[in-house]
Design a protein around this motif. Sequence first.
Motif, PDB file in Angstrom:
ATOM      1  N   ASP A 124       1.626  -4.597  -9.093  1.00  0.00           N
ATOM      2  CA  ASP A 124       2.895  -5.290  -9.313  1.00  0.00           C
ATOM      3  C   ASP A 124       3.528  -4.815 -10.623  1.00  0.00           C
ATOM      4  O   ASP A 124       2.819  -4.490 -11.591  1.00  0.00           O
ATOM      5  N   ASN A 125       4.853  -4.787 -10.647  1.00  0.00           N
ATOM      6  CA  ASN A 125       5.629  -4.506 -11.871  1.00  0.00           C
ATOM      7  C   ASN A 125       5.260  -3.175 -12.521  1.00  0.00           C
ATOM      8  O   ASN A 125       5.107  -3.093 -13.740  1.00  0.00           O
ATOM      9  N   CYS A 126       5.098  -2.106 -11.719  1.00  0.00           N
ATOM     10  CA  CYS A 126       4.669  -0.839 -12.321  1.00  0.00           C
ATOM     11  C   CYS A 126       5.745   0.249 -12.327  1.00  0.00           C
ATOM     12  O   CYS A 126       5.583   1.248 -13.017  1.00  0.00           O
ATOM     13  N   PHE A 127       6.850   0.065 -11.597  1.00  0.00           N
ATOM     14  CA  PHE A 127       7.872   1.114 -11.530  1.00  0.00           C
ATOM     15  C   PHE A 127       9.170   0.682 -12.210  1.00  0.00           C
ATOM     16  O   PHE A 127       9.657  -0.422 -11.995  1.00  0.00           O
ATOM     17  N   ASP A 128       9.715   1.599 -13.017  1.00  0.00           N
ATOM     18  CA  ASP A 128      11.016   1.350 -13.646  1.00  0.00           C
ATOM     19  C   ASP A 128      12.152   1.543 -12.654  1.00  0.00           C
ATOM     20  O   ASP A 128      13.213   0.941 -12.790  1.00  0.00           O
ATOM     21  N   GLY A 129      11.924   2.404 -11.688  1.00  0.00           N
ATOM     22  CA  GLY A 129      12.944   2.654 -10.676  1.00  0.00           C
ATOM     23  C   GLY A 129      12.288   3.037  -9.363  1.00  0.00           C
ATOM     24  O   GLY A 129      11.215   3.650  -9.350  1.00  0.00           O
ATOM     25  N   ILE A 130      12.916   2.634  -8.267  1.00  0.00           N
ATOM     26  CA  ILE A 130      12.436   2.992  -6.928  1.00  0.00           C
ATOM     27  C   ILE A 130      13.632   3.473  -6.122  1.00  0.00           C
ATOM     28  O   ILE A 130      14.689   2.821  -6.122  1.00  0.00           O
ATOM     29  N   GLY A 141      10.674   6.485 -18.052  1.00  0.00           N
ATOM     30  CA  GLY A 141      10.398   5.645 -16.898  1.00  0.00           C
ATOM     31  C   GLY A 141       9.493   6.292 -15.861  1.00  0.00           C
ATOM     32  O   GLY A 141       9.304   7.508 -15.828  1.00  0.00           O
ATOM     33  N   ILE A 142       8.934   5.442 -15.021  1.00  0.00           N
ATOM     34  CA  ILE A 142       8.130   5.881 -13.883  1.00  0.00           C
ATOM     35  C   ILE A 142       8.903   5.519 -12.624  1.00  0.00           C
ATOM     36  O   ILE A 142       9.350   4.378 -12.464  1.00  0.00           O
ATOM     37  N   VAL A 143       9.073   6.506 -11.747  1.00  0.00           N
ATOM     38  CA  VAL A 143       9.907   6.285 -10.561  1.00  0.00           C
ATOM     39  C   VAL A 143       9.114   6.577  -9.298  1.00  0.00           C
ATOM     40  O   VAL A 143       8.272   7.479  -9.264  1.00  0.00           O
ATOM     41  N   LEU A 144       9.388   5.788  -8.272  1.00  0.00           N
ATOM     42  CA  LEU A 144       8.784   5.971  -6.957  1.00  0.00           C
ATOM     43  C   LEU A 144       9.865   6.366  -5.963  1.00  0.00           C
ATOM     44  O   LEU A 144      10.911   5.720  -5.881  1.00  0.00           O
ATOM     45  N   ASP A 145       9.596   7.426  -5.202  1.00  0.00           N
ATOM     46  CA  ASP A 145      10.426   7.768  -4.058  1.00  0.00           C
ATOM     47  C   ASP A 145       9.666   7.297  -2.821  1.00  0.00           C
ATOM     48  O   ASP A 145       8.722   7.949  -2.370  1.00  0.00           O
ATOM     49  N   ALA A 146      10.038   6.138  -2.294  1.00  0.00           N
ATOM     50  CA  ALA A 146       9.342   5.526  -1.159  1.00  0.00           C
ATOM     51  C   ALA A 146       9.835   6.157   0.140  1.00  0.00           C
ATOM     52  O   ALA A 146      11.040   6.221   0.382  1.00  0.00           O
TER      53      ALA A 146
END
Length: 200
Positions: free
Chosen positions: A102-108, A46-51
């Motif tokens: 849009d729709n690019c992260f598996d988890g945020i 997965g690809i994850v973002l820490d916002a």
Amino acid sequence: MYIQWEINILKLKFDHFGILAPFYERFIPPTVPEKLLALVNLPADGIVLDAGGGTGRVAQFLCDKASQVIVADLSLEMLKEAQKKEGLHAICSYTENSPFADNCFDGIIMVDAFHHVANQRKTANDLWQILKPGGRIVIEEPDVRSFRVKLIALVEKLALMRSHFLAPPQIADLFHFPSSRVQINTEGTNAWIIVEKESG
């Protein structure tokens, strides 16, 4: 009127996090966020973002659980600290009007940052847009319903920080989209708002 204008200018110009960046992790030492890791439930590729991820003090623990970990924050000084951590990709951006597709992260994830954003509704909308179907957003916030967190909120106001604390149900209400499932977990003075985007 003039005094209020001066205060607003100070809020815009004074970068609290830029000043704190080199010392931030001394005040808040990084620890493995066991509960958060369990709640975000990332796929191995997965690809994850820490916002609003600042120095990457939380994101660093996701590097062996995802194929790519991105830390997004407004403070360049905080991001400089994040770039020192192996495996993190740092991007300077707002949580509103983010640069991601849009729709690019598996988890945020968003840890202790939701109360700092300028527009919380727009942030919720943007995070939802960039989350893949089947993905999950986990927002960890101090629970402002507790007296201790109310004091923290007051101190941040006095320090002219751009803080607006919402109670966990108020945060959850911002994520009621047609294909969302939202739940709230609380423990002590912390709350986790878990938002799932149904697949298909």
